[in-house]
Design an enzyme around this catalytic site. Structure first.
Site, PDB file in Angstrom:
ATOM      1  N   GLU A   1      15.911  28.831  -0.117  1.00  0.00           N
ATOM      2  CA  GLU A   1      15.562  29.031   1.289  1.00  0.00           C
ATOM      3  C   GLU A   1      14.058  29.339   1.373  1.00  0.00           C
ATOM      4  O   GLU A   1      13.558  30.196   0.658  1.00  0.00           O
ATOM      5  CB  GLU A   1      16.390  30.207   1.833  1.00  0.00           C
ATOM      6  CG  GLU A   1      16.348  30.326   3.324  1.00  0.00           C
ATOM      7  CD  GLU A   1      17.264  31.448   3.849  1.00  0.00           C
ATOM      8  OE1 GLU A   1      17.610  32.350   3.080  1.00  0.00           O
ATOM      9  OE2 GLU A   1      17.601  31.403   5.042  1.00  0.00           O
TER      10      GLU A   1
ATOM     11  N   CYS B   1      17.558  31.875   9.641  1.00  0.00           N
ATOM     12  CA  CYS B   1      18.547  31.434   8.657  1.00  0.00           C
ATOM     13  C   CYS B   1      19.134  30.081   9.040  1.00  0.00           C
ATOM     14  O   CYS B   1      19.745  29.425   8.208  1.00  0.00           O
ATOM     15  CB  CYS B   1      19.627  32.492   8.484  1.00  0.00           C
ATOM     16  SG  CYS B   1      20.191  33.120  10.046  1.00  0.00           S
TER      17      CYS B   1
ATOM     18  N   LYS C   1      20.960  50.642  10.758  1.00  0.00           N
ATOM     19  CA  LYS C   1      19.681  50.723  10.055  1.00  0.00           C
ATOM     20  C   LYS C   1      18.921  49.433  10.302  1.00  0.00           C
ATOM     21  O   LYS C   1      19.348  48.366   9.870  1.00  0.00           O
ATOM     22  CB  LYS C   1      19.904  50.882   8.545  1.00  0.00           C
ATOM     23  CG  LYS C   1      18.628  51.173   7.802  1.00  0.00           C
ATOM     24  CD  LYS C   1      18.666  50.744   6.353  1.00  0.00           C
ATOM     25  CE  LYS C   1      18.392  49.278   6.169  1.00  0.00           C
ATOM     26  NZ  LYS C   1      17.097  48.807   6.694  1.00  0.00           N
TER      27      LYS C   1
ATOM     28  N   GLU D   1      26.266  37.973   7.530  1.00  0.00           N
ATOM     29  CA  GLU D   1      25.570  36.782   8.010  1.00  0.00           C
ATOM     30  C   GLU D   1      24.339  36.646   7.121  1.00  0.00           C
ATOM     31  O   GLU D   1      23.403  37.434   7.231  1.00  0.00           O
ATOM     32  CB  GLU D   1      25.237  36.967   9.496  1.00  0.00           C
ATOM     33  CG  GLU D   1      25.065  35.665  10.220  1.00  0.00           C
ATOM     34  CD  GLU D   1      23.647  35.191  10.159  1.00  0.00           C
ATOM     35  OE1 GLU D   1      23.345  34.373   9.254  1.00  0.00           O
ATOM     36  OE2 GLU D   1      22.859  35.634  10.981  1.00  0.00           O
TER      37      GLU D   1
END
Ligand code: ADP
Length: 476
Positions: free
Chosen positions: A380, A279, A169, A245
């Site tokens: 983040e 990331c 997906k 991850e």
């Protein structure tokens, strides 16, 4: 379109959703909107195909993956252009990503042939021990929009090499790039049902089916820590294997023995890559007090020269953010830092001139004097903001750098070999760049510690994630 059991088709609901170019706000395509029912069919097809695919020889699977690599390379320019339109990154960066993505097909075409077993010493003289490595089974994969091609091949290539079948997906922002990867898979002649694609505008029901369906043996996910931990919890009930991850909050440490000009150059290149939407993007730049003003001066100068715009145009180095919530999040963090006393050196606002208001552009931003109470220090950002913080000594900066729940990437600039080695050992992160801003490649294990995830992608570790270990004891 959905790609299920070797065929392109519409969604069972008959509906579709629109894909938007984040640089212009214009629609660029309509994609079939997959449903829970569609993903069930895809999982059934993958389960059906597993027997024959897993029993092919490694050489046969390798041949298919090698062909997919060649097709990706032949189509590099077209895929890169589509990526720039769909995701926003400048064309040069998109080309680099397609290359990186194709590299996973090549690397795992090779690694497919290096899945070795073992013969172990057994305790009895009439006994023999043998270890087999076998594919885990059907894999369900969920991927993000920021690297819309390579995050797919990084999962599909090792899974297929190991002998697994897969249902993927893609992110709702970037289904067109995903379709290009699956076009290459189809054209490479990979048999029906081995790899299946289910784009959807609503990840919740499709994701829920993936993590609960008993035919799925493994979940591999790249995305936020929040969604990753939720999926891991749901998958636990049916004991699925997991690779995650997740987010990061990378420190970027510049010691006083490093060249501040070289370090600032590295900082400007890695921080603003993909408009900070990575990331492994640095989120805290710890610079030694004695060189911070020189570092900031060079960084600011380089940022001032960056040009934001549509990545298909020449000379653009900053693309848009992916959507309007992302723009709002960056702006909120910037305003919070200003309100709490950070020194704004450059940038700090949305870009709206020359038609940029049609897209989601934010000015590349540099802050000095960032402090722990500011949101930007712990959350983040996923945007083009470089927060600089001064430090005084090595012990202090190791503690500061490790003081986060994340553990994906860290960067260090030093010309002292011993210090470089100490930092490599003591920073609690999965990936450490020492004077190096690009410690990633298909051959290298990528992944994080702590809340940044579980498992590794790439390298020899990447295929191990799709293999189960089986012991055979033989009495002779
Ligand atoms: P990001 O902030 O990078 O968009 P997300 O974790 O929200 O991170 O998205 C990464 C991937 O996870 C995308 O493919 C998205 O569709 C998917 N996703 C988001 N929420 C869910 C969910 N509840 N279940 C399954 N997949 C999800």
């Amino acid at each position: 379109m959905l790609y299920i059991d070797g065929e392109w088709r519409g969604a069972s609901s008959g509906s579709s959703f629109e894909v938007i170019n984040p640089a212009t706000g214009d629609p660029i395509g309509d994609v079939a909107d997959g449903t829970r029912e569609d993903v069930v069919q895809a999982i059934d097809a993958a389960a059906e195909a597993f027997g024959s695919w897993s029993r092919l020889t490694a050489f046969q699977r390798s041949g298919y993956l090698y062909r997919a690599y060649e097709l990706m390379m032949e189509r590099k320019e077209a895929i890169a252009r589509l990526m720039t339109e769909e995701q926003g990154k400048p064309l040069k960066a998109a080309r680099n990503e397609v290359q990186y993505a194709a590299d996973f097909f090549l690397w795992y075409a090779e690694e497919a042939k290096r899945v070795y077993g073992e013969i172990l010493p057994a305790p009895r003289s009439d006994q023999r021990f043998m270890v087999l490595r076998q594919p885990v089974g059907v894999v369900a994969a969920i991927t993000p929009w920021n690297y819309p091609v390579s995050m797919i091949t990084r999962k599909v290539a090792p899974a297929l090499a190991a002998g697994c079948t897969i249902v993927l997906k893609p992110a709702e922002q970037t289904p067109l790039c995903a379709m290009e990867v699956f076009n290459a898979i189809h054209d490479a002649g990979i048999p029906a049902g081995v790899a299946n694609l289910v784009p959807t505008s609503d990840p919740v029901p499709v994701g829920e089916e993936m993590v609960t369906n008993k035919k799925v043996a493994k979940i591999t996910f790249t995305g936020s820590t929040e969604v990753g931990t939720m999926l891991a919890g749901r998958a636990a009930a049916s004991m699925k294997r997991l690779s995650l991850e997740l987010g990061g909050h990378a420190p970027f440490v510049v010691f006083d023995d490093a060249d501040p000009v070289y370090a600032a150059k590295g900082a400007s290149l890695v921080k603003f890559l993909n408009t900070g939407q990575a990331c492994i993007s640095p989120n805290r730049m710890y610079v030694h007090k004695s060189i911070s003003s020189e570092f900031l001066g060079v960084l600011e100068e380089r940022v001032a020269k960056m040009k934001a715009g549509n990545g298909l145009e020449e000379g653009i180095s900053i693309g848009p953010l992916v959507d309007s919530p992302s723009l709002e999040k960056v702006d909120r963090q910037v305003k919070d830092a200003v309100a709490k006393g950070a020194e704004l050196r450059i940038g700090g606002s949305r870009l709206t001139d020359d038609g940029l208001d049609r897209g989601f552009f934010y000015a590349p931003t540099v802050f000095a004097g960032v402090r722990p109470e500011m949101e930007i220090y712990t959350n983040e950002t996923f945007g083009p903001v470089a927060p600089v913080i001064e430090f005084e000594n090595e012990a202090e900066v190791i503690e500061l750098a490790n003081d986060t729940t994340y553990g994906l990437a860290a960067y260090v600039y030093t010309n002292d070999l011993g210090r470089g080695m100490r930092m490599f050992e003591r920073l609690d992160y999965g990936i450490i760049g020492i004077n190096d801003i690009n410690p990633t490649a298909a051959a290298a294990p990528f992944g994080g510690t702590k809340y940044s995830g579980i498992g590794r992608e790439g390298g020899k570790e990447g295929i191990a994630e799709y293999l189960e270990t089986k012991l055979g004891g033989f009495s002779i």
